[in-house]
Design an enzyme around this catalytic site. Sequence first.
Site, PDB file in Angstrom:
ATOM      1  N   GLU A 182       3.413  -6.601   2.006  1.00 52.75           N
ATOM      2  CA  GLU A 182       4.729  -6.400   1.391  1.00 52.75           C
ATOM      3  C   GLU A 182       5.596  -7.665   1.483  1.00 52.75           C
ATOM      4  O   GLU A 182       5.107  -8.773   1.343  1.00 52.75           O
ATOM      5  CB  GLU A 182       5.397  -5.157   1.987  1.00 52.75           C
ATOM      6  CG  GLU A 182       4.517  -3.915   1.797  1.00 52.75           C
ATOM      7  CD  GLU A 182       5.190  -2.623   2.165  1.00 52.75           C
ATOM      8  OE1 GLU A 182       6.401  -2.474   1.973  1.00 52.75           O
ATOM      9  OE2 GLU A 182       4.481  -1.723   2.647  1.00 52.75           O
ATOM     10  N   ASP A 202       9.422   6.114  -2.197  1.00 56.82           N
ATOM     11  CA  ASP A 202       8.793   5.188  -1.254  1.00 56.82           C
ATOM     12  C   ASP A 202       9.542   5.314   0.084  1.00 56.82           C
ATOM     13  O   ASP A 202      10.557   6.001   0.195  1.00 56.82           O
ATOM     14  CB  ASP A 202       8.806   3.751  -1.788  1.00 56.82           C
ATOM     15  CG  ASP A 202       7.710   2.902  -1.131  1.00 56.82           C
ATOM     16  OD1 ASP A 202       7.209   3.289  -0.061  1.00 56.82           O
ATOM     17  OD2 ASP A 202       7.367   1.841  -1.687  1.00 56.82           O
TER      18      ASP A 202
HETATM   19  C1  BGC Z   1       5.067   0.858   0.677  1.00 57.00           C
HETATM   20  C2  BGC Z   1       4.206   1.871  -0.032  1.00 57.00           C
HETATM   21  C3  BGC Z   1       3.448   2.698   0.976  1.00 57.00           C
HETATM   22  C4  BGC Z   1       4.427   3.329   1.939  1.00 57.00           C
HETATM   23  C5  BGC Z   1       3.769   4.237   2.979  1.00 57.00           C
HETATM   24  C6  BGC Z   1       5.894   1.468   1.793  1.00 57.00           C
HETATM   25  O1  BGC Z   1       6.505   0.494   2.565  1.00 57.00           O
HETATM   26  O2  BGC Z   1       5.907   0.221  -0.257  1.00 57.00           O
HETATM   27  O3  BGC Z   1       3.326   1.226  -0.923  1.00 57.00           O
HETATM   28  O4  BGC Z   1       2.654   3.661   0.326  1.00 57.00           O
HETATM   29  O5  BGC Z   1       5.140   2.318   2.609  1.00 57.00           O
HETATM   30  O6  BGC Z   1       3.152   3.537   3.970  1.00 57.00           O
END
Ligand code: BGC
Length: 610
Positions: A472, A274
């Site tokens: 998030e 991630d």
């Molecule tokens: C998230 C992921 C995402 C990635 C790319 C991260 O902050 O946890 O789910 O795919 O960013 O944008």
Amino acid sequence: MTSPLHAPVLKARVETLLSRMTLDQKIGQMTQPERMACTPEDVKAYHLGSVLSGGGSCPGENKPADWVDMNDAYWVASMEEDEQHLAIPLIYGVDAIHGNSNVLGATVFPHNIGLGATRDPDLLKRIAQATAREILACGVDWTFAPTLAVARNDHWGRTYESYSEDTQLVTSYAAPFVEGMQSDLGDDGVAACVKHWVGDGGTTHGIDQGETTLSLGELRDVHMRPYQPAIDAGVLTVMASFNSWNGDKCHGHKQLLTDVLKDEMGFEGFIISDWDGIDYLSEDYYDAVGKGVNAGIDMFMVSVEWIEFISHVRNHVLNGTVSMQRIDDAVRRILLTKFAAGLFEKPRPQERPWSNSDSFGADQHREIAREAVRKSMVLLKNQDELLPLKKQARILVAGKSADNRGHQCGGFTVAWQGVQDNESIVGGTSVWEGIKNQAANAVLSEDGLGLDADPTLHDVAVVVIGERPYAEGMGDVRYGDNVLVEAGSQIKGLMKILEPYGRTLELAESHPEDLATIKNISSRGVPVIAVLLSGRPLIINKELDEVASFVAAWLPGSEGQGVADVLLGDFDFQGKLSFSWPKEAKAELNVGDQNYDPLFPFGFGLNYGR
Ligand code: BGC
């Protein structure tokens, strides 16, 4: 479908190519910077295997043609062959998690929590197919979806990315989504990525990127199970999770990444980290890099500091702290995935059949989204059968989200944290626009607050309330005073502190304006139907008491018309809760709990009974 990753002919092609590669070329394949931090020249000079768009990161005017041009430039650079560089097609990744929703004018489907309420795996497959078309229209190859999190605590800001608190339901959606997205991996397919491996939905207090404390047996039963059908359906990639398991971060967890996922469950594609996820593994970046590679991560989403990352991997190999065998395993998996995805056969993005096609934001896709909205809505209360509304009724439409497509779409739409207006969501209908299209005597409250409610003018009111967009950790609800510190800040990276959404799941506290609007109307003698837009169940006791009917519409996306279809009776409600609805602020509430005592149980949902 048998996994294309098992085809012997592809494995032979991988070996031939791998045998020609230098160490630098191999490490480059393992590196995925963010588009803002690398140019097409960098792609060639550093042999980069991938580039991504983080949430809301978009080229030019954010139209499909801008995306095709951007990817074309990266792809062309990746395919130049000379003495220093081998032609290996770049794979470009985006967060198309509810439609290709970063791009202006995309069809925005309901977030996963709403799809969970539909109980319709075939619909999931059709949504994935439509989304794949809209990704391909932008010349893109790969989406970081679907999320297979089993969200166990509604305080988590990513609850809406989860289909359900119930493992079985999440599991039933995994293969249909992957099959729809990847299609035959020919011209119609886009590489899928199941995420976040593993236990992201099980953190204590629902803290994003937090700690999941469970036995291995529990972790398997609750959080790992949905991944197996995805692997069996040939999912090409898996994303590691930010959370830790029993104190150890998943990004550095060899047992979880290598022993369980790859060896035991038979995953042959590649694991992507991630966003800067390895930064958590050590305060010393060199050390963190070694831990991530050795644990089994194959490609690294390293946003900005990717040059440092590359030099650290190289030094690890030279120092013998990372083996060539591990590097070769990672690169084999990346190449195998690229072959399996057909990337070596595809022409440049500008010349691909679906690039710039008018399937992007097309009516057929919006129809599927509208169907999904209809099927996702859950009727919680319907006193005196106020619903369905009569089309000739004099309907007052009010509430802060009544005419706000941004609020409907939630996070991960155009911007990482979403948008808050109609203009930024090109196409689609707000709830108000949907009602207006079907009910000639409907009016929008002038002040939005319902102070203009008048029983001599209005038969009934629809009040659209709820949360504003978030994504998030910014969507976490955290109790106590240490809310900022608890956020699990990154050692490096852009978001040092994640400020949570609020301190309570109680709607009357976090959004008192909603109850005020409802009361403005009900106190004037006009009966109210509340439509809640939210990324999770909220404590709504006060609002529920005040209204005749209550509808949970989740985060329905761009097609507010689907909400109107059901309110006005063209279709019956069929959504059933995929999350238990709490009656009080409680740590966790899930179906199967001892002393299970929800306000509305898992599976609840009224209908018109016809
Ligand atoms: C998230 C992921 C995402 C990635 C790319 C991260 O902050 O946890 O789910 O795919 O960013 O944008």
